[in-house]
Design an enzyme around this catalytic site. Structure first.
Site, PDB file in Angstrom:
ATOM      1  N   LYS A  34       0.596  -1.305  -0.063  1.00 44.96           N
ATOM      2  CA  LYS A  34       0.006  -0.090  -0.154  1.00 44.96           C
ATOM      3  C   LYS A  34       1.001   1.208   0.053  1.00 44.96           C
ATOM      4  O   LYS A  34       1.466   1.507   0.926  1.00 44.96           O
ATOM      5  CB  LYS A  34      -0.969  -0.096   1.205  1.00 44.96           C
ATOM      6  CG  LYS A  34      -1.765   1.154   1.233  1.00 44.96           C
ATOM      7  CD  LYS A  34      -2.870   0.961   2.103  1.00 44.96           C
ATOM      8  CE  LYS A  34      -2.576   1.763   3.603  1.00 44.96           C
ATOM      9  NZ  LYS A  34      -2.542   3.199   3.635  1.00 44.96           N
ATOM     10  N   ASP A  61      -3.393   4.284  -2.345  1.00 45.09           N
ATOM     11  CA  ASP A  61      -3.981   4.632  -1.629  1.00 45.09           C
ATOM     12  C   ASP A  61      -4.077   6.260  -1.665  1.00 45.09           C
ATOM     13  O   ASP A  61      -3.464   6.828  -0.519  1.00 45.09           O
ATOM     14  CB  ASP A  61      -3.960   4.257  -0.046  1.00 45.09           C
ATOM     15  CG  ASP A  61      -4.462   4.684   0.949  1.00 45.09           C
ATOM     16  OD1 ASP A  61      -5.601   5.157   0.679  1.00 45.09           O
ATOM     17  OD2 ASP A  61      -4.218   4.594   2.154  1.00 45.09           O
ATOM     18  N   LYS A  63      -6.974   8.065  -2.266  1.00 48.53           N
ATOM     19  CA  LYS A  63      -8.337   8.627  -2.094  1.00 48.53           C
ATOM     20  C   LYS A  63      -8.676   9.845  -2.989  1.00 48.53           C
ATOM     21  O   LYS A  63      -8.792  10.881  -2.591  1.00 48.53           O
ATOM     22  CB  LYS A  63      -8.452   9.087  -0.515  1.00 48.53           C
ATOM     23  CG  LYS A  63      -8.091   7.940   0.303  1.00 48.53           C
ATOM     24  CD  LYS A  63      -8.150   8.313   1.866  1.00 48.53           C
ATOM     25  CE  LYS A  63      -7.682   7.159   2.888  1.00 48.53           C
ATOM     26  NZ  LYS A  63      -6.162   7.056   2.666  1.00 48.53           N
ATOM     27  N   ASP A  66     -12.585  14.818  -6.587  1.00 50.11           N
ATOM     28  CA  ASP A  66     -12.463  15.972  -7.264  1.00 50.11           C
ATOM     29  C   ASP A  66     -13.943  16.036  -8.115  1.00 50.11           C
ATOM     30  O   ASP A  66     -14.544  15.213  -8.150  1.00 50.11           O
ATOM     31  CB  ASP A  66     -11.233  16.288  -8.101  1.00 50.11           C
ATOM     32  CG  ASP A  66     -10.732  17.340  -8.371  1.00 50.11           C
ATOM     33  OD1 ASP A  66     -11.772  18.197  -8.729  1.00 50.11           O
ATOM     34  OD2 ASP A  66      -9.720  17.898  -8.216  1.00 50.11           O
ATOM     35  N   THR A 125     -12.114   7.272   9.429  1.00 49.49           N
ATOM     36  CA  THR A 125     -12.093   6.885  10.867  1.00 49.49           C
ATOM     37  C   THR A 125     -11.747   8.062  11.931  1.00 49.49           C
ATOM     38  O   THR A 125     -12.265   8.107  13.162  1.00 49.49           O
ATOM     39  CB  THR A 125     -11.144   5.789  11.415  1.00 49.49           C
ATOM     40  OG1 THR A 125      -9.986   5.890  10.847  1.00 49.49           O
ATOM     41  CG2 THR A 125     -11.685   4.400  11.127  1.00 49.49           C
ATOM     42  N   ARG A 217       2.427  -0.810  11.074  1.00 48.71           N
ATOM     43  CA  ARG A 217       3.333  -0.889  12.088  1.00 48.71           C
ATOM     44  C   ARG A 217       3.811  -1.966  12.706  1.00 48.71           C
ATOM     45  O   ARG A 217       5.078  -2.229  13.373  1.00 48.71           O
ATOM     46  CB  ARG A 217       3.170   0.379  13.286  1.00 48.71           C
ATOM     47  CG  ARG A 217       3.353   1.729  12.690  1.00 48.71           C
ATOM     48  CD  ARG A 217       2.454   2.726  13.318  1.00 48.71           C
ATOM     49  NE  ARG A 217       1.049   2.736  13.173  1.00 48.71           N
ATOM     50  CZ  ARG A 217       0.106   3.470  13.950  1.00 48.71           C
ATOM     51  NH1 ARG A 217       0.606   4.508  14.734  1.00 48.71           N
ATOM     52  NH2 ARG A 217      -1.123   3.427  13.711  1.00 48.71           N
TER      53      ARG A 217
HETATM   54  O1  C5P Z   1       0.496   0.912  11.059  1.00 49.25           O
HETATM   55  P1  C5P Z   1      -1.188   0.577  10.992  1.00 49.25           P
HETATM   56  O2  C5P Z   1      -1.249  -0.824  11.054  1.00 49.25           O
HETATM   57  O3  C5P Z   1      -2.147   1.137  12.076  1.00 49.25           O
HETATM   58  O4  C5P Z   1      -1.454   1.221   9.440  1.00 49.25           O
HETATM   59  C1  C5P Z   1      -2.793   1.126   9.097  1.00 49.25           C
HETATM   60  C2  C5P Z   1      -2.750   1.731   7.710  1.00 49.25           C
HETATM   61  O5  C5P Z   1      -4.135   1.863   7.310  1.00 49.25           O
HETATM   62  C3  C5P Z   1      -2.122   3.151   7.706  1.00 49.25           C
HETATM   63  O6  C5P Z   1      -1.750   3.460   6.347  1.00 49.25           O
HETATM   64  C4  C5P Z   1      -3.636   3.957   7.802  1.00 49.25           C
HETATM   65  O7  C5P Z   1      -3.264   5.359   6.838  1.00 49.25           O
HETATM   66  C5  C5P Z   1      -4.503   3.113   7.037  1.00 49.25           C
HETATM   67  N1  C5P Z   1      -5.962   3.291   7.417  1.00 49.25           N
HETATM   68  C6  C5P Z   1      -6.161   3.352   8.778  1.00 49.25           C
HETATM   69  N2  C5P Z   1      -7.665   3.605   9.033  1.00 49.25           N
HETATM   70  C7  C5P Z   1      -8.509   3.956   8.256  1.00 49.25           C
HETATM   71  C8  C5P Z   1      -8.161   4.032   6.851  1.00 49.25           C
HETATM   72  C9  C5P Z   1      -6.801   3.609   6.456  1.00 49.25           C
HETATM   73  O8  C5P Z   1      -5.638   3.001   9.587  1.00 49.25           O
HETATM   74  N3  C5P Z   1      -9.953   4.030   8.394  1.00 49.25           N
END
Ligand code: C5P
Length: 245
Positions: A34, A61, A63, A66, A125, A217
């Site tokens: 991603k 990703d 998003k 426009d 979120t 992470r």
């Molecule tokens: O590090 P982590 O597992 O929390 O990363 C989650 C990924 O998913 C990040 O790239 C974050 O921007 C994305 N994301 C999210 N919640 C959402 C949409 C996307 O955590 N509702």
């Protein structure tokens, strides 16, 4: 189950060197990388071409949001640059989402490739009920509104949505099992939760019906990302075995 197909690794890192290192270490275990706004705005095509050089897929990703004509042209370019998976904001409206579909399909046809996967982002979120009520002045329950937007995304011809693992069953019930759900907020049993609130383990998310799970992470900040990824595979396999007994 093909675990690799479901794994989407979030390359949320500062530098191109870090991103390339993760791709090198993890491409054998990762169905899709991603590439989000941070990396794309910093290193655009360089990281994309690097992923493609490993014969791996990437999910752009970005998003898109426009006017329909701009989104259509942007979607065309996304596909022409090698993506087969990207997303748009469902709040851009039905016509905008249809334009994304049209732009992507035109480009896929030009390249002789199968249609791209396009997901809708329903409600970020970070948008709470309070924001919906008092900033947007939309008098709807945030979760009902997200389902409404998911329905619009389906009507526009999109393939699925991004949602928490806790909402997968509801979405699949309302929109059908073929409508794809990609779930962030995934945390293996052993990892920190960081700032994520509505989390699920990799196995729980898959069991609930997630088509794709976003791993960030838990792996990318681990001292040994490859070992962490192998532990996630083992956790999923263990879950599967337990459910069979
Ligand atoms: O590090 P982590 O597992 O929390 O990363 C989650 C990924 O998913 C990040 O790239 C974050 O921007 C994305 N994301 C999210 N919640 C959402 C949409 C996307 O955590 N509702």
């Amino acid at each position: 189950m093909n675990i690799k197909e479901k794994i989407v690794l979030a390359l949320d890192v500062e530098t191109i060197e870090e991103a390339k290192k993760l791709v090198d270490e993890l491409y054998e275990y990762t169905g899709t990388f991603k590439v989000g706004l941070q990396l794309f705005c910093g290193y655009g095509l360089e990281i994309i071409n690097y992923i493609l050089s490993k014969n791996s897929n990437f999910f752009l990703d970005v998003k898109l949001h426009d006017i329909p004509n701009t989104v259509q042209k942007a979607a065309e370019n996304v596909i022409l640059r090698g993506a087969n998976f990207f997303n748009v904001h469902a709040t851009g409206g039905l016509e905008m989402m249809k334009a994304a579909r049209k732009g992507a399909d035109t480009a896929s046809e030009k390249l002789g490739r199968k249609k791209a996967l396009i997901l809708g982002v329903t409600m970020l979120t970070s948008i709470s009920q309070d924001v919906l009520d008092n900033e947007f002045m939309i008098n709807k329950n945030v979760s009902d509104f997200a389902i409404h937007l998911a329905k619009l995304a389906k009507e526009a011809g999109l393939d699925g949505v991004v949602a928490s693992a806790l909402e997968v069953e509801k979405i699949k019930n309302e929109l059908g099992s073929d409508f794809k759900v990609l779930c962030p907020g995934i945390r293996p049993k052993w990892s920190l939760t960081d700032d994520q609130k509505r989390i699920a383990t990799p196995y729980e998310a898959i069991k609930r019906g997630a088509d794709y799970i976003v791993i960030g992470r838990a792996v990318t900040k681990s001292e040994n990302p490859k070992e962490a990824m192998i532990k996630i595979y083992e956790e999923i396999k263990e879950g599967e075995l337990c459910s069979q007994h």
